[in-house]
Design a protein around this motif. Sequence first.
Motif, mmCIF file in Angstrom:
data_model
loop_
_atom_site.group_PDB
_atom_site.id
_atom_site.type_symbol
_atom_site.label_atom_id
_atom_site.label_comp_id
_atom_site.label_asym_id
_atom_site.label_seq_id
_atom_site.Cartn_x
_atom_site.Cartn_y
_atom_site.Cartn_z
ATOM 1 N N PHE A 144 59.549 49.869 44.455
ATOM 2 C CA PHE A 144 60.782 49.499 45.153
ATOM 3 C C PHE A 144 62.038 49.815 44.355
ATOM 4 O O PHE A 144 63.143 49.576 44.812
ATOM 5 N N LYS B 162 63.788 47.250 56.070
ATOM 6 C CA LYS B 162 62.381 47.609 55.911
ATOM 7 C C LYS B 162 61.486 46.366 55.897
ATOM 8 O O LYS B 162 60.452 46.326 56.557
ATOM 9 N N LEU C 110 55.205 57.485 48.104
ATOM 10 C CA LEU C 110 54.645 56.429 47.253
ATOM 11 C C LEU C 110 53.195 56.742 46.897
ATOM 12 O O LEU C 110 52.736 56.447 45.795
ATOM 13 N N VAL D 123 50.325 43.377 48.356
ATOM 14 C CA VAL D 123 51.261 43.121 49.445
ATOM 15 C C VAL D 123 50.639 42.156 50.466
ATOM 16 O O VAL D 123 51.300 41.226 50.951
ATOM 17 N N THR E 22 46.901 48.869 59.241
ATOM 18 C CA THR E 22 47.736 50.014 58.846
ATOM 19 C C THR E 22 47.311 50.620 57.506
ATOM 20 O O THR E 22 47.904 51.595 57.051
HETATM 21 C C1 HEM Z 1 50.795 46.199 55.157
HETATM 22 C C2 HEM Z 1 51.112 47.471 55.223
HETATM 23 C C3 HEM Z 1 52.536 47.996 55.233
HETATM 24 C C4 HEM Z 1 53.392 48.076 56.289
HETATM 25 C C5 HEM Z 1 53.134 47.594 57.735
HETATM 26 C C6 HEM Z 1 54.621 48.653 55.785
HETATM 27 C C7 HEM Z 1 55.749 48.886 56.551
HETATM 28 C C8 HEM Z 1 56.809 49.650 56.146
HETATM 29 C C9 HEM Z 1 57.879 50.094 56.988
HETATM 30 C C10 HEM Z 1 58.016 49.756 58.490
HETATM 31 C C11 HEM Z 1 58.718 50.840 56.231
HETATM 32 C C12 HEM Z 1 59.985 51.548 56.698
HETATM 33 C C13 HEM Z 1 59.610 52.980 56.955
HETATM 34 C C14 HEM Z 1 60.804 53.763 57.388
HETATM 35 O O1 HEM Z 1 61.554 54.205 56.507
HETATM 36 O O2 HEM Z 1 60.986 53.936 58.585
HETATM 37 C C15 HEM Z 1 58.181 50.864 54.893
HETATM 38 C C16 HEM Z 1 58.777 51.476 53.795
HETATM 39 C C17 HEM Z 1 58.431 51.202 52.479
HETATM 40 N N1 HEM Z 1 57.282 50.598 52.061
HETATM 41 FE FE1 HEM Z 1 55.887 49.793 53.252
HETATM 42 N N2 HEM Z 1 54.497 48.888 54.446
HETATM 43 C C18 HEM Z 1 53.243 48.513 54.065
HETATM 44 C C19 HEM Z 1 52.717 48.587 52.784
HETATM 45 C C20 HEM Z 1 53.426 48.910 51.657
HETATM 46 C C21 HEM Z 1 52.943 48.822 50.298
HETATM 47 C C22 HEM Z 1 51.523 48.396 49.919
HETATM 48 C C23 HEM Z 1 53.985 49.196 49.478
HETATM 49 C C24 HEM Z 1 54.058 49.247 47.982
HETATM 50 C C25 HEM Z 1 53.448 48.417 47.187
HETATM 51 C C26 HEM Z 1 55.102 49.537 50.333
HETATM 52 C C27 HEM Z 1 56.338 49.970 49.890
HETATM 53 C C28 HEM Z 1 57.319 50.492 50.686
HETATM 54 C C29 HEM Z 1 58.568 51.057 50.189
HETATM 55 C C30 HEM Z 1 59.013 51.137 48.729
HETATM 56 C C31 HEM Z 1 59.266 51.505 51.314
HETATM 57 C C32 HEM Z 1 60.663 52.137 51.329
HETATM 58 C C33 HEM Z 1 60.533 53.583 51.087
HETATM 59 C C34 HEM Z 1 61.895 54.201 50.958
HETATM 60 O O3 HEM Z 1 62.776 53.870 51.757
HETATM 61 O O4 HEM Z 1 62.062 55.004 50.046
HETATM 62 N N3 HEM Z 1 54.729 49.360 51.635
HETATM 63 N N4 HEM Z 1 57.025 50.134 54.868
#
Ligand code: HEM
Length: 134
Positions: free
Chosen positions: A48, A59, A86, A99, A127
């Motif tokens: 992050f 997000k 990522l 998470v 997912t």
């Molecule tokens: C349970 C499963 C997960 C769901 C439903 C989820 C959902 C989302 C959604 C809706 C976004 C926005 C995507 C967009 O830009 O349109 C996102 C971005 C992101 N997710 Fe997840 N996520 C999940 C798991 C994770 C995990 C395991 C991590 C890291 C440990 C993570 C880290 C991030 C980060 C850092 C972003 C922002 C990326 C950026 O803007 O550069 N996510 N996620």
Amino acid sequence: MTEKKLADWWNESHASLYEKLGGEAAVNAAVDIFYRKVLADPRINRFFEGVDMEKQAAKQKAFLTMAFGGPHNYTGMDMRRGHAHLVKQGLNDSHFDAVMEHLGATMKELNVPDELIAQAAAIAESTRNDVLGR
Ligand code: HEM
């Protein structure tokens, strides 16, 4: 059954998980708690880094709305695209598990019944392969 009772019965038996949890207000309450847990966790907070706060709040809200079974516009393909960079940085099952842990703990803190926590976990779990790009 009176009309009102019939309407109540219909609404109760057809309420989505999102509605049962309290809709947008519940998501807003959960965002802060969840966000704090994620950013305080040395297992995952590096992912992050450098993500701007405003984008991050949106997000987190999108994430929780999705997990709570609410209205969202994300597909598996979006989940793949949204996390592909990522995965390149090493995102794997252990991070996904972390998470999931924070999601469950957040809902517990908000006194969500176990049955509804399990339903939200199942949605988030569905997912996993998309998020991890496989
Ligand atoms: C349970 C499963 C997960 C769901 C439903 C989820 C959902 C989302 C959604 C809706 C976004 C926005 C995507 C967009 O830009 O349109 C996102 C971005 C992101 N997710 Fe997840 N996520 C999940 C798991 C994770 C995990 C395991 C991590 C890291 C440990 C993570 C880290 C991030 C980060 C850092 C972003 C922002 C990326 C950026 O803007 O550069 N996510 N996620």
